[in-house]
Design an enzyme around this catalytic site. Structure first.
Site, PDB file in Angstrom:
ATOM      1  N   HIS A 155     -13.614 -21.193   7.366  1.00 45.57           N
ATOM      2  CA  HIS A 155     -13.742 -19.940   6.630  1.00 45.57           C
ATOM      3  C   HIS A 155     -12.598 -18.970   6.956  1.00 45.57           C
ATOM      4  O   HIS A 155     -12.150 -18.864   8.087  1.00 45.57           O
ATOM      5  CB  HIS A 155     -15.093 -19.278   6.913  1.00 45.57           C
ATOM      6  CG  HIS A 155     -15.319 -18.891   8.335  1.00 45.57           C
ATOM      7  ND1 HIS A 155     -15.776 -19.783   9.288  1.00 45.57           N
ATOM      8  CD2 HIS A 155     -15.143 -17.713   8.973  1.00 45.57           C
ATOM      9  CE1 HIS A 155     -15.883 -19.169  10.453  1.00 45.57           C
ATOM     10  NE2 HIS A 155     -15.502 -17.917  10.289  1.00 45.57           N
ATOM     11  N   GLN A 156     -12.132 -18.327   5.901  1.00 48.67           N
ATOM     12  CA  GLN A 156     -11.101 -17.287   5.957  1.00 48.67           C
ATOM     13  C   GLN A 156      -9.739 -17.785   6.441  1.00 48.67           C
ATOM     14  O   GLN A 156      -8.857 -16.980   6.741  1.00 48.67           O
ATOM     15  CB  GLN A 156     -11.580 -16.096   6.807  1.00 48.67           C
ATOM     16  CG  GLN A 156     -12.793 -15.407   6.200  1.00 48.67           C
ATOM     17  CD  GLN A 156     -13.278 -14.236   7.010  1.00 48.67           C
ATOM     18  OE1 GLN A 156     -13.434 -14.337   8.216  1.00 48.67           O
ATOM     19  NE2 GLN A 156     -13.512 -13.115   6.342  1.00 48.67           N
TER      20      GLN A 156
END
Length: 212
Positions: A140-141
């Site tokens: 994520h991210q």
């Protein structure tokens, strides 16, 4: 995808791309390959038609066919993408394996090769024309710029930033928050715990610059 696809390149990831398009019930019109010895041959019943710069075939792209650039060499890949952008006014399509998982909150660009069991987590950003080999995990991210290549089984942790044209070998782990510079190279099996500068090559556990 309604139109058939022409695959630029017939080696390396090209045959894997054909398998992906077949599994997604997308018709492959043919391959265009720089190596003239392959012209007139077939790969899984799909013909190698000619050269990627042959206007006779390129004129089909945009009106009758989509295009996918299946070339491992980054400089040539960039050349072919620019040629399609400038001459045909088209962006290559994505080749995404059915077993890949892409979060509904992730963002991906054009012309990416995303092979089997790749995972792209929530709020991750993958640019255009990247190559993500089997089992790569983009947490994520994380942010991948254009033309990044990630080897099989590599783990790109959360909030990692990878610059344009960087190469990440197979089985690499990049810990959270690290930045990998443009055109940097990370050797297979490395564990990266600190930032890598533009154009730098690192290897090992922990990864360290290779002296030239």
């Amino acid at each position: 995808m309604d139109k058939p696809v022409i695959i630029l390149g017939a080696k390396g990831i090209a045959q894997a791309a054909l398998e992906i398009f077949n599994s997604n019930e997308v018709i492959t019109y043919g391959f265009l390959e720089e190596d003239a010895t392959m012209h007139g041959t077939e790969i899984n019943e799909v013909s190698v038609l000619g050269n990627p710069e042959d206007e006779g075939f390129l004129k089909l792209i945009g009106k009758k066919c989509e295009a996918f650039v299946a070339v491992d060499d980054n400089k040539y890949r960039q050349f072919l993408v620019k040629m399609l952008n400038d001459n045909r006014k088209v962006q290559p399509v994505n080749a995404i394996h059915q077993s890949a998982y892409i979060s509904t909150n992730a963002a991906i660009g054009h012309g990416n090769f995303i092979n089997a069991r790749v995972t792209i987590g929530t709020a991750a950003q993958v640019g255009s024309h990247c190559i993500l080999h089997s089992g790569a995990i983009i947490e994520h991210q994380a942010e991948l710029a254009d033309f990044v290549q990630v080897g099989a089984g590599s783990f790109i942790n959360s909030n990692v930033k990878i610059g344009k044209g960087a190469f990440i070998g197979s089985g690499v782990t990049i810990v959270s928050g690290v930045t990998i510079g443009k055109n940097a190279r990370v050797g297979a099996g490395s564990v990266v715990i600190s930032d890598v500068q533009d154009g730098e090559t690192v290897f090992g556990n922990p990864a360290a610059p290779i002296k030239k």
